[in-house]
Design a protein around this motif. Sequence first.
Motif, PDB file in Angstrom:
ATOM      1  N   GLY A   1      28.951  21.947  79.514  1.00  0.00           N
ATOM      2  CA  GLY A   1      29.145  22.241  78.104  1.00  0.00           C
ATOM      3  C   GLY A   1      28.178  21.516  77.186  1.00  0.00           C
ATOM      4  O   GLY A   1      28.284  21.623  75.977  1.00  0.00           O
TER       5      GLY A   1
ATOM      6  N   LEU B   1      35.759  29.285  78.289  1.00  0.00           N
ATOM      7  CA  LEU B   1      35.493  27.978  77.684  1.00  0.00           C
ATOM      8  C   LEU B   1      36.678  27.026  77.819  1.00  0.00           C
ATOM      9  O   LEU B   1      36.623  25.915  77.308  1.00  0.00           O
ATOM     10  CB  LEU B   1      35.147  28.147  76.198  1.00  0.00           C
TER      11      LEU B   1
ATOM     12  N   GLY C   1      33.292  20.279  74.097  1.00  0.00           N
ATOM     13  CA  GLY C   1      32.159  20.687  73.276  1.00  0.00           C
ATOM     14  C   GLY C   1      31.296  19.498  72.904  1.00  0.00           C
ATOM     15  O   GLY C   1      31.771  18.365  72.829  1.00  0.00           O
TER      16      GLY C   1
ATOM     17  N   LEU D   1      25.507  20.380  68.350  1.00  0.00           N
ATOM     18  CA  LEU D   1      25.786  21.817  68.398  1.00  0.00           C
ATOM     19  C   LEU D   1      24.985  22.572  67.341  1.00  0.00           C
ATOM     20  O   LEU D   1      24.552  23.705  67.567  1.00  0.00           O
ATOM     21  CB  LEU D   1      27.285  22.045  68.189  1.00  0.00           C
TER      22      LEU D   1
ATOM     23  N   TRP E   1      21.671  23.922  68.558  1.00  0.00           N
ATOM     24  CA  TRP E   1      21.618  24.925  69.626  1.00  0.00           C
ATOM     25  C   TRP E   1      21.069  26.249  69.100  1.00  0.00           C
ATOM     26  O   TRP E   1      21.471  26.709  68.022  1.00  0.00           O
ATOM     27  CB  TRP E   1      23.013  25.175  70.171  1.00  0.00           C
TER      28      TRP E   1
ATOM     29  N   TYR F   1      36.933  23.518  70.258  1.00  0.00           N
ATOM     30  CA  TYR F   1      36.077  22.532  70.912  1.00  0.00           C
ATOM     31  C   TYR F   1      35.018  21.978  69.964  1.00  0.00           C
ATOM     32  O   TYR F   1      33.833  21.887  70.294  1.00  0.00           O
ATOM     33  CB  TYR F   1      35.444  23.130  72.177  1.00  0.00           C
TER      34      TYR F   1
ATOM     35  N   LEU G   1      32.316  24.789  68.949  1.00  0.00           N
ATOM     36  CA  LEU G   1      31.760  25.668  69.975  1.00  0.00           C
ATOM     37  C   LEU G   1      32.211  27.109  69.754  1.00  0.00           C
ATOM     38  O   LEU G   1      31.471  28.054  70.024  1.00  0.00           O
ATOM     39  CB  LEU G   1      32.185  25.190  71.361  1.00  0.00           C
TER      40      LEU G   1
ATOM     41  N   TRP H   1      29.866  28.719  67.253  1.00  0.00           N
ATOM     42  CA  TRP H   1      28.608  29.072  67.911  1.00  0.00           C
ATOM     43  C   TRP H   1      28.758  30.380  68.701  1.00  0.00           C
ATOM     44  O   TRP H   1      27.885  31.251  68.655  1.00  0.00           O
ATOM     45  CB  TRP H   1      28.183  27.926  68.825  1.00  0.00           C
TER      46      TRP H   1
END
Length: 280
Positions: free
Chosen positions: A64, A78, A83, A89, A92, A159, A162, A165
């Motif tokens: 992760g 998930l 996360g 994050l 990303w 998370y 996440l 995202w």
Amino acid sequence: MRVLVCSDRIGRLGPAGASNALAAAFASRGAQVAVAPPGLGGEDFADAASRFAPGKKIHRPQDGKQPLRVVDADFLDLTGIDGPPLAELMTWPITDLTGIHAVVDPSQAALPLTGLTGVIAVAARDQDWELAATLKANRQAEQWLAQLGIVDQPGAGAYGGLGAWALAGGATILSPLTACQQGYDLPRLARQADLILTATHELDFHRRGGPVLHWLAELAQQALIPLVVVTGRNFISSRELRLAGIEEAHALHSPGAEEFTVDEQQLRALADRVAASWMW
């Protein structure tokens, strides 16, 4: 005989491990067994493939901490993933997840990222942040959501962000039960089966086995087939079980057992006895 196995957690075993132990007892006696665990608690959907009606692929990432890549899968599991920190994050790149269903733990499925009920506010309360730090983190998250082109919504906070995202990549957020139903096409499997078999840690008057068992009872009633439950302890009478849509419940321990364990060997032994009485 065709048996659909879909187990919740029981004792030390997660859904996949419990489902496989139950399935082995019937398979050893010649039954056709479809194993479709709901995946609660981070179990891997893909390890338990149906023997008489294969479901869709569900991919579980192993790391992760890096952008997740999905290959030939309809579902991205998930559940149980830690996360990365939100600051990481935000760096990303967005991965194209169009048509992918991201599966998250039930406790995460309704979490927004910002606001009074968002994960940032929850983290601030748990870690005793100062108000200024909380407001700054919220502003940064709001700016990130705007850059992603999405609005804050249930699941975006999963998370630690996440979920946002994944949503930005075109994924939808699902609970494990919904993913199980869609991924394995549970209603179709139930119509093809002669029996649904499940396990739950405990059957009591308050939870009555929990959401997985409630859902399976409805599925069994719709398919007009019996539902049999294996459990650690059972406090519910046979009459009340049938009112709840359960044909039988088999317990490993008496209701008076204050502390009890359930491991794979115990579950398999009890499942063997159940299979002996249900095979035809």
